[in-house]
Design a protein around this motif. Structure first.
Motif, PDB file in Angstrom:
ATOM      1  N   THR A   1      79.034  15.450  42.150  1.00  0.00           N
ATOM      2  CA  THR A   1      79.267  14.224  41.395  1.00  0.00           C
ATOM      3  C   THR A   1      77.941  13.489  41.230  1.00  0.00           C
ATOM      4  OG1 THR A   1      79.625  12.917  43.398  1.00  0.00           O
ATOM      5  CG2 THR A   1      81.572  13.995  42.433  1.00  0.00           C
ATOM      6  N   PRO A   2      77.901  12.483  40.382  1.00  0.00           N
ATOM      7  CA  PRO A   2      76.681  11.677  40.283  1.00  0.00           C
ATOM      8  C   PRO A   2      76.285  11.071  41.640  1.00  0.00           C
ATOM      9  CG  PRO A   2      78.071  11.237  38.399  1.00  0.00           C
ATOM     10  CD  PRO A   2      78.886  12.103  39.349  1.00  0.00           C
ATOM     11  N   SER A   3      77.277  10.718  42.425  1.00  0.00           N
ATOM     12  CA  SER A   3      77.005  10.177  43.756  1.00  0.00           C
ATOM     13  C   SER A   3      76.353  11.222  44.658  1.00  0.00           C
ATOM     14  CB  SER A   3      78.316   9.682  44.379  1.00  0.00           C
ATOM     15  OG  SER A   3      78.104   9.204  45.674  1.00  0.00           O
ATOM     16  N   ALA A   4      76.820  12.453  44.579  1.00  0.00           N
ATOM     17  CA  ALA A   4      76.228  13.539  45.368  1.00  0.00           C
ATOM     18  C   ALA A   4      74.795  13.797  44.917  1.00  0.00           C
ATOM     19  CB  ALA A   4      77.058  14.809  45.247  1.00  0.00           C
ATOM     20  N   THR A   5      74.570  13.752  43.610  1.00  0.00           N
ATOM     21  CA  THR A   5      73.223  13.945  43.080  1.00  0.00           C
ATOM     22  C   THR A   5      72.289  12.838  43.558  1.00  0.00           C
ATOM     23  OG1 THR A   5      74.154  15.030  41.140  1.00  0.00           O
ATOM     24  CG2 THR A   5      71.893  14.272  40.952  1.00  0.00           C
ATOM     25  N   GLU A   6      72.788  11.623  43.578  1.00  0.00           N
ATOM     26  CA  GLU A   6      71.992  10.491  44.079  1.00  0.00           C
ATOM     27  C   GLU A   6      71.698  10.671  45.571  1.00  0.00           C
ATOM     28  OE1 GLU A   6      69.794   7.087  44.430  1.00  0.00           O
ATOM     29  OE2 GLU A   6      70.407   8.106  42.601  1.00  0.00           O
ATOM     30  N   ALA A   7      72.682  11.143  46.338  1.00  0.00           N
ATOM     31  CA  ALA A   7      72.464  11.392  47.767  1.00  0.00           C
ATOM     32  C   ALA A   7      71.381  12.450  47.966  1.00  0.00           C
ATOM     33  CB  ALA A   7      73.776  11.816  48.435  1.00  0.00           C
ATOM     34  N   ILE A   8      71.399  13.484  47.142  1.00  0.00           N
ATOM     35  CA  ILE A   8      70.357  14.523  47.224  1.00  0.00           C
ATOM     36  C   ILE A   8      68.985  13.897  47.018  1.00  0.00           C
ATOM     37  CG2 ILE A   8      69.362  16.521  46.035  1.00  0.00           C
ATOM     38  CD1 ILE A   8      72.279  17.439  45.494  1.00  0.00           C
ATOM     39  N   SER A   9      68.868  13.081  45.998  1.00  0.00           N
ATOM     40  CA  SER A   9      67.587  12.439  45.696  1.00  0.00           C
ATOM     41  C   SER A   9      67.117  11.589  46.871  1.00  0.00           C
ATOM     42  CB  SER A   9      67.732  11.581  44.440  1.00  0.00           C
ATOM     43  OG  SER A   9      66.547  10.894  44.166  1.00  0.00           O
ATOM     44  N   ARG A  10      68.008  10.824  47.434  1.00  0.00           N
ATOM     45  CA  ARG A  10      67.643   9.959  48.564  1.00  0.00           C
ATOM     46  C   ARG A  10      67.255  10.774  49.791  1.00  0.00           C
ATOM     47  NH1 ARG A  10      71.688   4.739  48.263  1.00  0.00           N
ATOM     48  NH2 ARG A  10      71.097   4.164  46.145  1.00  0.00           N
ATOM     49  N   TYR A  11      68.001  11.839  50.069  1.00  0.00           N
ATOM     50  CA  TYR A  11      67.684  12.666  51.233  1.00  0.00           C
ATOM     51  C   TYR A  11      66.375  13.434  51.033  1.00  0.00           C
ATOM     52  CZ  TYR A  11      71.844  11.607  53.887  1.00  0.00           C
ATOM     53  OH  TYR A  11      72.800  10.954  54.617  1.00  0.00           O
ATOM     54  N   MET A  12      66.102  13.846  49.819  1.00  0.00           N
ATOM     55  CA  MET A  12      64.824  14.515  49.549  1.00  0.00           C
ATOM     56  C   MET A  12      63.666  13.554  49.847  1.00  0.00           C
ATOM     57  SD  MET A  12      65.316  17.674  48.552  1.00  0.00           S
ATOM     58  CE  MET A  12      63.832  18.116  47.674  1.00  0.00           C
ATOM     59  N   LYS A  13      63.794  12.320  49.394  1.00  0.00           N
ATOM     60  CA  LYS A  13      62.749  11.322  49.635  1.00  0.00           C
ATOM     61  C   LYS A  13      62.635  11.006  51.128  1.00  0.00           C
ATOM     62  CE  LYS A  13      63.147   9.198  45.107  1.00  0.00           C
ATOM     63  NZ  LYS A  13      63.722   8.101  44.334  1.00  0.00           N
ATOM     64  N   GLU A  14      63.771  10.861  51.785  1.00  0.00           N
ATOM     65  CA  GLU A  14      63.739  10.557  53.222  1.00  0.00           C
ATOM     66  C   GLU A  14      63.126  11.712  54.014  1.00  0.00           C
ATOM     67  OE1 GLU A  14      66.535   9.310  57.029  1.00  0.00           O
ATOM     68  OE2 GLU A  14      67.513   9.662  55.103  1.00  0.00           O
TER      69      GLU A  14
END
Length: 125
Positions: A98-111
Motif C-alpha cells: 500500500t502507499p503506507s507500506a511504501t512510505e514505511a520502506i522509505s522511512r526505514y531505508m533512511k533510518e
C-alpha cells in the motif's frame, strides 16, 4: 553470643548472594543502535518483498552484520530476535503493498542508512 552468630550468618549470606549473582557485561554504547539496525533490516525484509522485491537482500545484510560482529550465542539470539521483531511488526499489519507500506520502506531505508553511518563514524576503527 547469639547476636554475634546471627551477625556472622547475615554477613555470610550477603557475601554468598553477592558473589553468586552473575556478573553482567557492560553494554557497549553502540549496542542499542546495532539492535535497532537489526530490527530495521527485518522490517525491510518483509516490506520490500511485500512490495515486489524478490529475494533475500535484507536477510543477507543481517547475515553480514552477524558475521562482522561475531557475537556470542546470547548476543546472536538478541540480534535475531530484533530482526524477527522488525519482520513481525509488519507481518500482521500488511497483506498487500500500500502507499503506507511504501512510505514505511522509505522511512526505514533512511533510518537504516542513518544508523549505519552514525555507528560507523562514532565507533568504527
Amino acid at each position: 553470643m547469639m547476636r554475634a552468630s546471627t551477625y556472622i550468618m547475615a554477613i555470610t549470606l550477603a557475601a554468598t548472594t553477592a558473589f553468586a549473582a552473575p556478573v553482567r557485561a557492560v553494554e557497549a554504547p553502540f549496542e542499542p543502535g546495532l539492535m535497532r539496525l537489526a530490527e530495521v533490516l527485518g522490517s525491510l525484509h518483509f516490506l520490500r518483498n511485500l512490495c515486489g522485491e524478490k529475494g533475500s537482500q535484507w536477510r543477507a545484510e543481517m547475515e553480514k552484520l552477524l558475521q562482522a560482529e561475531n557475537p556470542s550465542p546470547e548476543r546472536r539470539a538478541r540480534f535475531i530476535a530484533s530482526f524477527n521483531r522488525g519482520y513481525r511488526s509488519f507481518d500482521g499489519t500488511y497483506t498487500a503493498c500500500t502507499p503506507s507500506a511504501t512510505e514505511a520502506i522509505s522511512r526505514y531505508m533512511k533510518e537504516g542508512e542513518a544508523l549505519s553511518r552514525d555507528i560507523a563514524s562514532r565507533f568504527g576503527n
